[in-house]
Design an enzyme around this catalytic site. Sequence first.
Site, PDB file in Angstrom:
ATOM      1  N   GLY A  11       0.825  -1.067   0.117  1.00  0.00           N
ATOM      2  CA  GLY A  11       0.003   0.487   0.064  1.00  0.00           C
ATOM      3  C   GLY A  11       0.799   1.801  -0.173  1.00  0.00           C
ATOM      4  N   ASP A  57      -4.543 -12.760   2.310  1.00  0.00           N
ATOM      5  CA  ASP A  57      -5.263 -11.649   3.531  1.00  0.00           C
ATOM      6  C   ASP A  57      -5.361 -12.310   4.441  1.00  0.00           C
ATOM      7  OD1 ASP A  57      -8.093 -10.449   4.986  1.00  0.00           O
ATOM      8  OD2 ASP A  57      -8.542 -10.438   2.384  1.00  0.00           O
ATOM      9  N   LEU A  72      -0.376  -2.702   9.327  1.00  0.00           N
ATOM     10  CA  LEU A  72      -0.977  -2.355   8.247  1.00  0.00           C
ATOM     11  C   LEU A  72      -2.218  -2.063   7.386  1.00  0.00           C
ATOM     12  CD1 LEU A  72       2.411  -0.861   9.376  1.00  0.00           C
ATOM     13  CD2 LEU A  72       2.129   0.344   7.134  1.00  0.00           C
ATOM     14  N   ARG A 105       3.016 -16.023  19.548  1.00  0.00           N
ATOM     15  CA  ARG A 105       3.425 -17.843  19.223  1.00  0.00           C
ATOM     16  C   ARG A 105       5.048 -18.244  19.209  1.00  0.00           C
ATOM     17  NH1 ARG A 105      -1.418 -18.471  16.539  1.00  0.00           N
ATOM     18  NH2 ARG A 105       0.111 -17.688  14.653  1.00  0.00           N
ATOM     19  N   TYR A 144     -14.988   1.372   9.403  1.00  0.00           N
ATOM     20  CA  TYR A 144     -13.503   1.980   9.406  1.00  0.00           C
ATOM     21  C   TYR A 144     -13.259   2.270  11.424  1.00  0.00           C
ATOM     22  CZ  TYR A 144      -9.150   3.666   9.129  1.00  0.00           C
ATOM     23  OH  TYR A 144      -7.239   4.257   9.170  1.00  0.00           O
ATOM     24  N   LYS A 148     -11.131  -0.192  14.266  1.00  0.00           N
ATOM     25  CA  LYS A 148      -9.635   0.348  14.451  1.00  0.00           C
ATOM     26  C   LYS A 148      -9.798   0.843  15.806  1.00  0.00           C
ATOM     27  CE  LYS A 148      -7.246   1.071  11.012  1.00  0.00           C
ATOM     28  NZ  LYS A 148      -5.866   0.451  10.971  1.00  0.00           N
ATOM     29  N   THR A 174      -1.630  11.233   6.284  1.00  0.00           N
ATOM     30  CA  THR A 174      -0.831  11.088   5.617  1.00  0.00           C
ATOM     31  C   THR A 174      -1.237  11.261   4.186  1.00  0.00           C
ATOM     32  OG1 THR A 174      -0.227  10.006   7.709  1.00  0.00           O
ATOM     33  CG2 THR A 174       1.278   9.591   6.028  1.00  0.00           C
TER      34      THR A 174
END
Length: 314
Positions: A11, A57, A72, A105, A144, A148, A174
């Site tokens: 991304g 994914d 991210l 783990r 969203y 988050k 950003t």
Amino acid sequence: MKRILVTGGAGFIGSHLCDRLINEGHEVICLDNYFTGSKSNIVHLMDNPYFELVRHDVTHPYFVEVDEIYNLACPASPVHYQYNPIKTIKTSVMGAINMLGLAKRIKAKILQASTSEVYGDPLIHPQPESYWGNVNPIGIRSCYDEGKRCAESLFLNYHRQNDVNIKIIRIFNTYGPRMHPNDGRVVSNFIVQALQNQPITIFGDGTQTRSFQYVDDLLEGMTRMMDTNDEFIGPVNIGNPNEFSMLELANEILSITGSSSNIIHHPLPEDDPTQRQPDINLAKEKLNNWEPEVQLRQGLEKTIQYFDQLLKSR
């Protein structure tokens, strides 16, 4: 040399992070499903023996041995995260669970890229980390915002219950090269419209404000946060406190591009915050006096140059 996993590594922000970590001499595994990421962002790294690209994914478990994880993975612009809101929530929540399980783990340190959206439409200005926010839990942005917020809760509880070594940053607006031209964010929208001499669309009257951070400043804050001692877990705001209205941003972009675009106004979207500005005192204190160095015009010039080349190559 560390072995580092970057989810969402193809991304906009993730690809710049991969660049930085490779340049610092680390081995990087880039994980992405290409929903909003692109191979074009990391193709220049493909021949590097210390870079590995994996199509995956994060809503599904992933197994690897690494020292650090930067989580991210999640669509971050309203156009993309509202396109499939259920998928957005799954990415934030199940992605966090899977990456935290991995970190538990293998005893890796893990950083969560959270967001200023956890503050919603804030009633406190600027926003310190102690502010709990003003979020509509059932609005169109909630997939969203609440995803988050839940991810932050998961990180804290994995830390408290399982002693996972976590870090949480809250990223404010950003911008920079490799932004998707159609991601619906205000900086990319204005730049693309200006370069094509199309009307610049401002939602509302243009007096609503944002604080714009150039991507290099974010990377500096992010990597400094990862390197802090284990006792400091955050959350910590990473953003530029210099505040600009939408009209000021539009006029700055028009000035740099020399565009003939005019400005038109559209209704303000539901739950769109009227103000957003980070309080970065904690970042200054804990991240070795970190603060943004790239000023808006300087960052916009670099970003406009990128988009100009991108549009001409099409």
